[in-house]
Scaffold this motif. Structure first.
Motif: not given
Ligand SMILES: NC(=O)c1ccc[n+]([C@@H]2O[C@H](COP(=O)([O-])OP(=O)(O)OC[C@H]3O[C@@H](n4cnc5c(N)ncnc54)[C@H](OP(=O)(O)O)[C@@H]3O)[C@@H](O)[C@H]2O)c1
Length: 340
Positions: A29-41
Protein backbone atom coordinates in the motif's frame (compact mmCIF):
# COMPACT_ATOMS: atom_id res chain seq x y z
CA UNK A 1 -12.97 3.00 -0.70
CA UNK A 2 -11.96 6.51 0.24
CA UNK A 3 -9.01 8.10 -1.47
CA UNK A 4 -7.36 8.63 1.91
CA UNK A 5 -7.10 4.86 2.30
CA UNK A 6 -4.07 4.96 0.01
CA UNK A 7 -3.44 2.80 -3.01
CA UNK A 8 -3.25 -0.97 -2.64
CA UNK A 9 -1.18 -2.58 -5.38
CA UNK A 10 -0.15 -6.04 -6.57
CA UNK A 11 3.58 -6.13 -7.24
CA UNK A 12 5.79 -8.79 -8.76
CA UNK A 13 7.80 -10.07 -5.78
CA UNK A 14 10.08 -12.34 -7.81
CA UNK A 15 10.25 -13.72 -11.32
CA UNK A 16 8.36 -17.02 -11.56
CA UNK A 17 10.51 -20.12 -11.92
CA UNK A 18 8.24 -21.85 -14.40
CA UNK A 19 4.49 -21.40 -14.12
CA UNK A 20 3.56 -18.45 -11.89
CA UNK A 21 2.74 -19.17 -8.24
CA UNK A 22 0.87 -17.04 -5.70
CA UNK A 23 4.16 -16.57 -3.83
CA UNK A 24 5.58 -14.69 -6.83
CA UNK A 25 3.31 -11.73 -5.98
CA UNK A 26 2.89 -9.42 -2.99
CA UNK A 27 0.45 -6.72 -1.96
CA UNK A 28 1.63 -3.30 -0.84
CA UNK A 29 0.00 0.00 0.00
CA UNK A 30 1.38 3.41 -0.94
CA UNK A 31 -0.01 6.86 -0.13
CA UNK A 32 -1.69 8.73 -2.93
CA UNK A 33 -0.08 12.02 -3.94
CA UNK A 34 -2.27 14.91 -5.13
CA UNK A 35 -2.78 14.92 -8.89
CA UNK A 36 -0.69 17.35 -10.92
CA UNK A 37 -1.53 19.59 -13.87
CA UNK A 38 -2.92 17.67 -16.85
CA UNK A 39 -3.57 14.59 -14.72
CA UNK A 40 -6.75 12.80 -13.70
CA UNK A 41 -7.29 10.30 -10.90
CA UNK A 42 -9.01 7.04 -11.82
CA UNK A 43 -10.58 4.62 -9.37
CA UNK A 44 -10.18 1.24 -11.04
CA UNK A 45 -13.31 -0.93 -10.99
CA UNK A 46 -12.44 -3.86 -13.27
CA UNK A 47 -9.10 -5.47 -14.09
CA UNK A 48 -8.56 -7.51 -17.23
CA UNK A 49 -6.45 -10.64 -16.84
CA UNK A 50 -4.55 -11.40 -20.04
CA UNK A 51 -2.06 -13.92 -21.32
CA UNK A 52 0.55 -11.31 -22.21
CA UNK A 53 1.23 -10.83 -18.50
CA UNK A 54 2.93 -14.24 -18.28
CA UNK A 55 5.74 -13.48 -20.71
CA UNK A 56 6.10 -9.91 -19.43
CA UNK A 57 7.39 -11.33 -16.11
CA UNK A 58 10.36 -12.89 -17.91
CA UNK A 59 13.59 -10.92 -18.34
CA UNK A 60 13.94 -11.55 -22.10
CA UNK A 61 13.25 -8.84 -24.62
CA UNK A 62 9.59 -8.73 -25.63
CA UNK A 63 7.56 -6.54 -27.97
CA UNK A 64 6.73 -4.31 -24.98
CA UNK A 65 8.42 -3.36 -21.72
CA UNK A 66 8.36 -6.07 -19.08
CA UNK A 67 7.65 -6.14 -15.35
CA UNK A 68 10.60 -6.29 -12.95
CA UNK A 69 10.49 -7.46 -9.34
CA UNK A 70 9.13 -4.59 -7.26
CA UNK A 71 7.03 -3.23 -10.15
CA UNK A 72 3.24 -3.02 -10.12
CA UNK A 73 1.90 -5.84 -12.29
CA UNK A 74 0.74 -4.61 -15.67
CA UNK A 75 -2.97 -4.87 -16.44
CA UNK A 76 -5.60 -3.13 -18.48
CA UNK A 77 -8.50 -1.82 -16.47
CA UNK A 78 -11.69 0.16 -16.53
CA UNK A 79 -12.41 2.78 -13.91
CA UNK A 80 -14.13 6.01 -12.99
CA UNK A 81 -12.55 9.47 -13.02
CA UNK A 82 -12.82 10.91 -9.51
CA UNK A 83 -10.66 14.08 -9.93
CA UNK A 84 -9.45 15.76 -13.07
CA UNK A 85 -7.06 18.50 -14.16
CA UNK A 86 -7.37 17.31 -17.78
CA UNK A 87 -9.59 18.96 -20.34
CA UNK A 88 -10.48 15.61 -21.95
CA UNK A 89 -11.64 13.86 -18.73
CA UNK A 90 -14.50 14.80 -16.46
CA UNK A 91 -15.37 13.54 -13.01
CA UNK A 92 -17.70 10.57 -13.49
CA UNK A 93 -16.29 9.55 -16.89
CA UNK A 94 -15.61 5.85 -17.30
CA UNK A 95 -12.19 5.22 -18.83
CA UNK A 96 -10.18 2.28 -20.17
CA UNK A 97 -6.41 2.22 -19.89
CA UNK A 98 -3.20 0.36 -18.99
CA UNK A 99 -3.75 1.13 -15.30
CA UNK A 100 -1.94 -1.79 -13.63
CA UNK A 101 -3.05 -4.07 -10.79
CA UNK A 102 -3.89 -1.36 -8.28
CA UNK A 103 -6.87 0.51 -6.89
CA UNK A 104 -6.03 3.98 -8.19
CA UNK A 105 -4.23 5.12 -11.32
CA UNK A 106 -3.08 8.45 -12.69
CA UNK A 107 -4.31 9.23 -16.19
CA UNK A 108 -1.68 11.52 -17.66
CA UNK A 109 -2.60 11.21 -21.31
CA UNK A 110 -1.27 7.75 -22.19
CA UNK A 111 -2.47 7.34 -25.80
CA UNK A 112 -4.03 3.97 -24.94
CA UNK A 113 -6.35 5.52 -22.36
CA UNK A 114 -9.77 6.41 -23.69
CA UNK A 115 -13.15 7.54 -22.40
CA UNK A 116 -15.81 4.85 -22.73
CA UNK A 117 -19.24 5.21 -24.23
CA UNK A 118 -21.52 3.33 -21.80
CA UNK A 119 -23.94 2.85 -24.73
CA UNK A 120 -21.70 -0.05 -25.81
CA UNK A 121 -22.91 -2.09 -22.83
CA UNK A 122 -21.50 -2.91 -19.40
CA UNK A 123 -18.22 -1.05 -18.89
CA UNK A 124 -16.24 -4.26 -18.37
CA UNK A 125 -17.10 -5.34 -21.92
CA UNK A 126 -14.38 -2.84 -22.94
CA UNK A 127 -11.93 -5.41 -21.54
CA UNK A 128 -13.43 -8.41 -23.36
CA UNK A 129 -15.93 -8.66 -26.16
CA UNK A 130 -15.75 -4.91 -26.94
CA UNK A 131 -12.01 -4.70 -26.35
CA UNK A 132 -8.76 -6.56 -26.85
CA UNK A 133 -10.34 -10.04 -26.84
CA UNK A 134 -12.91 -9.06 -29.46
CA UNK A 135 -10.45 -7.15 -31.63
CA UNK A 136 -7.92 -10.00 -31.49
CA UNK A 137 -10.55 -12.52 -32.55
CA UNK A 138 -11.90 -10.29 -35.31
CA UNK A 139 -8.63 -9.24 -36.95
CA UNK A 140 -6.70 -12.42 -36.18
CA UNK A 141 -9.34 -14.59 -37.78
CA UNK A 142 -10.59 -12.42 -40.63
CA UNK A 143 -7.39 -10.60 -41.67
CA UNK A 144 -4.73 -13.15 -40.82
CA UNK A 145 -6.66 -16.43 -41.06
CA UNK A 146 -8.81 -15.37 -44.04
CA UNK A 147 -11.39 -18.16 -43.66
CA UNK A 148 -13.68 -18.94 -46.58
CA UNK A 149 -17.25 -20.23 -46.27
CA UNK A 150 -17.27 -24.02 -45.97
CA UNK A 151 -13.74 -24.20 -44.55
CA UNK A 152 -12.94 -25.72 -41.16
CA UNK A 153 -11.49 -23.50 -38.44
CA UNK A 154 -9.92 -25.07 -35.32
CA UNK A 155 -9.31 -22.93 -32.23
CA UNK A 156 -7.11 -23.77 -29.24
CA UNK A 157 -8.43 -22.43 -25.90
CA UNK A 158 -11.71 -22.47 -27.79
CA UNK A 159 -13.77 -21.64 -24.70
CA UNK A 160 -11.51 -18.75 -23.67
CA UNK A 161 -12.07 -15.05 -24.23
CA UNK A 162 -10.42 -14.77 -27.64
CA UNK A 163 -11.18 -18.36 -28.65
CA UNK A 164 -14.92 -18.32 -27.98
CA UNK A 165 -15.24 -15.19 -30.11
CA UNK A 166 -13.11 -16.67 -32.92
CA UNK A 167 -15.39 -19.70 -33.04
CA UNK A 168 -18.52 -17.59 -33.28
CA UNK A 169 -17.10 -15.19 -35.89
CA UNK A 170 -15.95 -18.18 -37.96
CA UNK A 171 -19.47 -19.65 -37.80
CA UNK A 172 -20.92 -16.29 -38.86
CA UNK A 173 -18.62 -16.52 -41.89
CA UNK A 174 -20.01 -19.91 -42.87
CA UNK A 175 -17.19 -22.08 -41.50
CA UNK A 176 -17.26 -25.36 -39.62
CA UNK A 177 -15.62 -24.87 -36.23
CA UNK A 178 -13.66 -27.13 -33.89
CA UNK A 179 -12.94 -26.02 -30.31
CA UNK A 180 -9.93 -27.52 -28.56
CA UNK A 181 -10.49 -27.25 -24.82
CA UNK A 182 -9.25 -28.52 -21.46
CA UNK A 183 -12.34 -30.25 -20.05
CA UNK A 184 -15.56 -32.06 -20.94
CA UNK A 185 -17.54 -29.21 -19.37
CA UNK A 186 -15.91 -26.69 -21.70
CA UNK A 187 -16.45 -29.07 -24.63
CA UNK A 188 -20.20 -29.12 -23.93
CA UNK A 189 -20.26 -25.36 -23.46
CA UNK A 190 -18.46 -24.57 -26.70
CA UNK A 191 -20.90 -26.61 -28.76
CA UNK A 192 -24.02 -25.72 -26.74
CA UNK A 193 -23.45 -22.02 -26.10
CA UNK A 194 -20.98 -20.86 -28.73
CA UNK A 195 -22.27 -23.00 -31.60
CA UNK A 196 -19.04 -24.83 -32.46
CA UNK A 197 -19.56 -27.75 -34.85
CA UNK A 198 -17.50 -30.03 -32.59
CA UNK A 199 -15.18 -29.91 -29.63
CA UNK A 200 -12.13 -31.99 -28.68
CA UNK A 201 -10.62 -32.20 -25.19
CA UNK A 202 -6.82 -31.81 -25.21
CA UNK A 203 -4.35 -33.81 -23.19
CA UNK A 204 -5.24 -37.46 -23.89
CA UNK A 205 -3.03 -39.91 -25.76
CA UNK A 206 -5.66 -40.33 -28.52
CA UNK A 207 -6.09 -36.56 -29.02
CA UNK A 208 -4.82 -36.61 -32.63
CA UNK A 209 -7.21 -39.41 -33.54
CA UNK A 210 -10.17 -37.60 -31.99
CA UNK A 211 -9.23 -34.37 -33.74
CA UNK A 212 -9.17 -36.19 -37.09
CA UNK A 213 -12.62 -37.63 -36.36
CA UNK A 214 -13.95 -34.16 -35.48
CA UNK A 215 -12.47 -32.66 -38.67
CA UNK A 216 -12.77 -35.44 -41.27
CA UNK A 217 -12.05 -33.00 -44.11
CA UNK A 218 -8.96 -31.60 -42.31
CA UNK A 219 -8.39 -28.12 -40.89
CA UNK A 220 -8.04 -25.06 -43.11
CA UNK A 221 -7.39 -22.42 -40.43
CA UNK A 222 -5.82 -23.11 -37.04
CA UNK A 223 -6.25 -20.16 -34.68
CA UNK A 224 -3.59 -20.92 -32.10
CA UNK A 225 -3.83 -19.32 -28.66
CA UNK A 226 -1.39 -21.64 -26.90
CA UNK A 227 1.41 -23.15 -29.05
CA UNK A 228 3.41 -26.00 -27.49
CA UNK A 229 2.78 -29.69 -28.11
CA UNK A 230 -0.80 -29.00 -29.17
CA UNK A 231 0.48 -27.11 -32.21
CA UNK A 232 2.52 -30.13 -33.29
CA UNK A 233 -0.57 -32.36 -33.07
CA UNK A 234 -2.88 -29.96 -34.89
CA UNK A 235 -0.32 -29.34 -37.65
CA UNK A 236 -0.75 -32.98 -38.73
CA UNK A 237 -4.40 -32.22 -39.61
CA UNK A 238 -3.90 -28.97 -41.52
CA UNK A 239 -4.86 -29.02 -45.19
CA UNK A 240 -2.80 -27.88 -48.15
CA UNK A 241 -2.87 -24.07 -48.35
CA UNK A 242 -4.04 -23.95 -44.73
CA UNK A 243 -3.31 -21.00 -42.45
CA UNK A 244 -1.99 -20.93 -38.90
CA UNK A 245 -2.79 -17.78 -36.92
CA UNK A 246 -0.29 -17.39 -34.09
CA UNK A 247 -2.24 -15.39 -31.51
CA UNK A 248 -0.78 -16.63 -28.23
CA UNK A 249 1.67 -19.01 -26.59
CA UNK A 250 0.17 -19.82 -23.21
CA UNK A 251 1.73 -23.29 -23.21
CA UNK A 252 5.24 -21.87 -23.36
CA UNK A 253 5.05 -18.21 -22.27
CA UNK A 254 6.29 -19.09 -18.76
CA UNK A 255 9.50 -20.79 -19.91
CA UNK A 256 12.50 -19.07 -18.43
CA UNK A 257 14.51 -19.96 -21.52
CA UNK A 258 12.74 -19.94 -24.88
CA UNK A 259 15.26 -22.55 -26.06
CA UNK A 260 13.24 -24.97 -23.91
CA UNK A 261 10.37 -24.60 -26.39
CA UNK A 262 11.50 -27.39 -28.67
CA UNK A 263 9.47 -29.82 -30.73
CA UNK A 264 9.28 -31.27 -34.21
CA UNK A 265 10.38 -28.66 -36.72
CA UNK A 266 7.52 -27.55 -38.98
CA UNK A 267 9.53 -26.51 -42.07
CA UNK A 268 8.80 -29.68 -44.00
CA UNK A 269 5.04 -29.58 -43.43
CA UNK A 270 4.79 -25.85 -44.16
CA UNK A 271 6.67 -26.31 -47.43
CA UNK A 272 4.98 -29.46 -48.68
CA UNK A 273 1.47 -28.26 -47.79
CA UNK A 274 2.19 -24.57 -48.59
CA UNK A 275 0.84 -23.54 -45.18
CA UNK A 276 0.96 -19.87 -44.20
CA UNK A 277 1.85 -19.37 -40.53
CA UNK A 278 1.60 -15.79 -39.31
CA UNK A 279 1.71 -14.09 -35.95
CA UNK A 280 -0.03 -10.83 -35.23
CA UNK A 281 -0.34 -8.24 -32.47
CA UNK A 282 -3.74 -6.69 -32.01
CA UNK A 283 -2.04 -3.30 -31.67
CA UNK A 284 -1.13 -3.60 -35.38
CA UNK A 285 -4.82 -2.94 -36.02
CA UNK A 286 -5.28 0.11 -33.77
CA UNK A 287 -6.43 2.26 -36.68
CA UNK A 288 -9.28 -0.20 -37.34
CA UNK A 289 -10.50 -0.92 -33.79
CA UNK A 290 -13.73 1.02 -34.45
CA UNK A 291 -14.50 -1.29 -37.38
CA UNK A 292 -14.27 -4.36 -35.13
CA UNK A 293 -16.17 -2.71 -32.27
CA UNK A 294 -19.03 -1.79 -34.62
CA UNK A 295 -19.20 -5.23 -36.24
CA UNK A 296 -19.19 -7.01 -32.88
CA UNK A 297 -21.78 -4.61 -31.43
CA UNK A 298 -24.06 -5.31 -34.41
CA UNK A 299 -23.70 -9.09 -33.93
CA UNK A 300 -24.38 -8.66 -30.21
CA UNK A 301 -27.52 -6.64 -30.92
CA UNK A 302 -28.74 -9.47 -33.16
CA UNK A 303 -27.94 -12.06 -30.47
CA UNK A 304 -25.34 -13.72 -32.72
CA UNK A 305 -22.28 -13.42 -30.50
CA UNK A 306 -21.62 -13.55 -26.76
CA UNK A 307 -18.86 -14.14 -24.26
CA UNK A 308 -19.03 -15.53 -20.73
CA UNK A 309 -17.29 -13.50 -18.02
CA UNK A 310 -15.45 -15.23 -15.19
CA UNK A 311 -15.24 -12.78 -12.28
CA UNK A 312 -13.14 -12.94 -9.12
CA UNK A 313 -13.74 -10.23 -6.53
CA UNK A 314 -11.03 -8.21 -4.77
CA UNK A 315 -7.62 -6.91 -5.84
CA UNK A 316 -5.92 -9.65 -3.81
CA UNK A 317 -7.49 -12.21 -6.17
CA UNK A 318 -5.67 -10.83 -9.22
CA UNK A 319 -2.66 -13.21 -8.99
CA UNK A 320 -4.97 -16.20 -8.60
CA UNK A 321 -6.93 -14.99 -11.61
CA UNK A 322 -3.74 -14.82 -13.65
CA UNK A 323 -2.73 -18.34 -12.64
CA UNK A 324 -6.14 -19.58 -13.86
CA UNK A 325 -5.16 -18.68 -17.44
CA UNK A 326 -2.29 -21.17 -17.43
CA UNK A 327 -4.15 -23.89 -15.55
CA UNK A 328 -7.31 -23.64 -17.65
CA UNK A 329 -9.27 -22.63 -14.53
CA UNK A 330 -11.00 -19.71 -16.24
CA UNK A 331 -14.18 -19.96 -18.24
CA UNK A 332 -14.50 -17.08 -20.71
CA UNK A 333 -13.10 -13.62 -20.12
CA UNK A 334 -11.18 -13.56 -16.83
CA UNK A 335 -11.90 -10.37 -14.90
CA UNK A 336 -11.30 -9.14 -11.37
CA UNK A 337 -13.76 -6.70 -9.87
CA UNK A 338 -11.98 -4.47 -7.37
CA UNK A 339 -14.56 -1.74 -6.65
CA UNK A 340 -18.31 -1.14 -6.90
N1 LIG B 1 -1.61 -11.52 -30.40
C1 LIG B 1 -2.31 -10.64 -29.69
O1 LIG B 1 -2.30 -9.43 -29.94
C2 LIG B 1 -3.16 -11.13 -28.55
C3 LIG B 1 -4.17 -10.34 -28.01
C4 LIG B 1 -4.96 -10.87 -26.98
C5 LIG B 1 -4.69 -12.15 -26.50
N2 LIG B 1 -3.66 -12.85 -27.04
C6 LIG B 1 -3.36 -14.21 -26.58
O2 LIG B 1 -4.50 -14.99 -26.83
C7 LIG B 1 -4.45 -16.10 -25.94
C8 LIG B 1 -5.81 -16.26 -25.30
O3 LIG B 1 -6.02 -15.18 -24.42
P1 LIG B 1 -7.34 -15.08 -23.56
O4 LIG B 1 -7.25 -13.84 -22.77
O5 LIG B 1 -8.50 -15.29 -24.45
O6 LIG B 1 -7.19 -16.31 -22.56
P2 LIG B 1 -8.21 -17.49 -22.37
O7 LIG B 1 -8.26 -18.28 -23.63
O8 LIG B 1 -9.48 -16.96 -21.80
O9 LIG B 1 -7.54 -18.36 -21.20
C9 LIG B 1 -6.44 -19.17 -21.46
C10 LIG B 1 -6.82 -20.61 -21.81
O10 LIG B 1 -5.71 -21.23 -22.46
C11 LIG B 1 -5.77 -22.62 -22.27
N3 LIG B 1 -4.44 -23.11 -21.86
C12 LIG B 1 -3.71 -22.69 -20.81
N4 LIG B 1 -2.55 -23.38 -20.74
C13 LIG B 1 -2.56 -24.25 -21.78
C14 LIG B 1 -1.64 -25.23 -22.25
N5 LIG B 1 -0.46 -25.46 -21.62
N6 LIG B 1 -1.98 -25.94 -23.34
C15 LIG B 1 -3.15 -25.74 -23.96
N7 LIG B 1 -4.07 -24.82 -23.56
C16 LIG B 1 -3.77 -24.08 -22.48
C17 LIG B 1 -6.82 -22.87 -21.17
O11 LIG B 1 -8.02 -23.32 -21.81
P3 LIG B 1 -8.39 -24.89 -21.88
O12 LIG B 1 -8.03 -25.47 -20.56
O13 LIG B 1 -9.84 -24.93 -22.18
O14 LIG B 1 -7.57 -25.46 -23.00
C18 LIG B 1 -7.05 -21.49 -20.59
O15 LIG B 1 -8.36 -21.36 -20.06
C19 LIG B 1 -3.32 -15.81 -24.94
O16 LIG B 1 -2.18 -16.54 -25.34
C20 LIG B 1 -3.11 -14.34 -25.09
O17 LIG B 1 -1.80 -13.97 -24.73
C21 LIG B 1 -2.89 -12.38 -28.04
Amino acid sequence: MKRTDGNHQVILAKRPAGLPQLTDFEMRMIPLAPIGPDQALVQIIWLSIDGFMIARMRPEENYAAGVNPGDVMQAYGVGRVTQSNRTDRHVGDFVFGPFGMQQWAIDDGNPMTRTLDPAFGPIQSALGIQGISGWSAYFGLLDVGQPKPGETVAVSAGAGAVGALVGQIASLNGCKTIAIVGSEAKAAQTVGEYGYTASVVRGSSDFSERLKQAAPGGIDVYFDNVGGDLYDDVLECINTFGRVVVCGRLATAHLTDTAQDFGPRDHNTLLVKRIRKQGFLVSDYAARFTEATSAIAAWQAEGKIKLAEDVLVGLGQAPAALIRLVTGGNNGKQLVRIAE
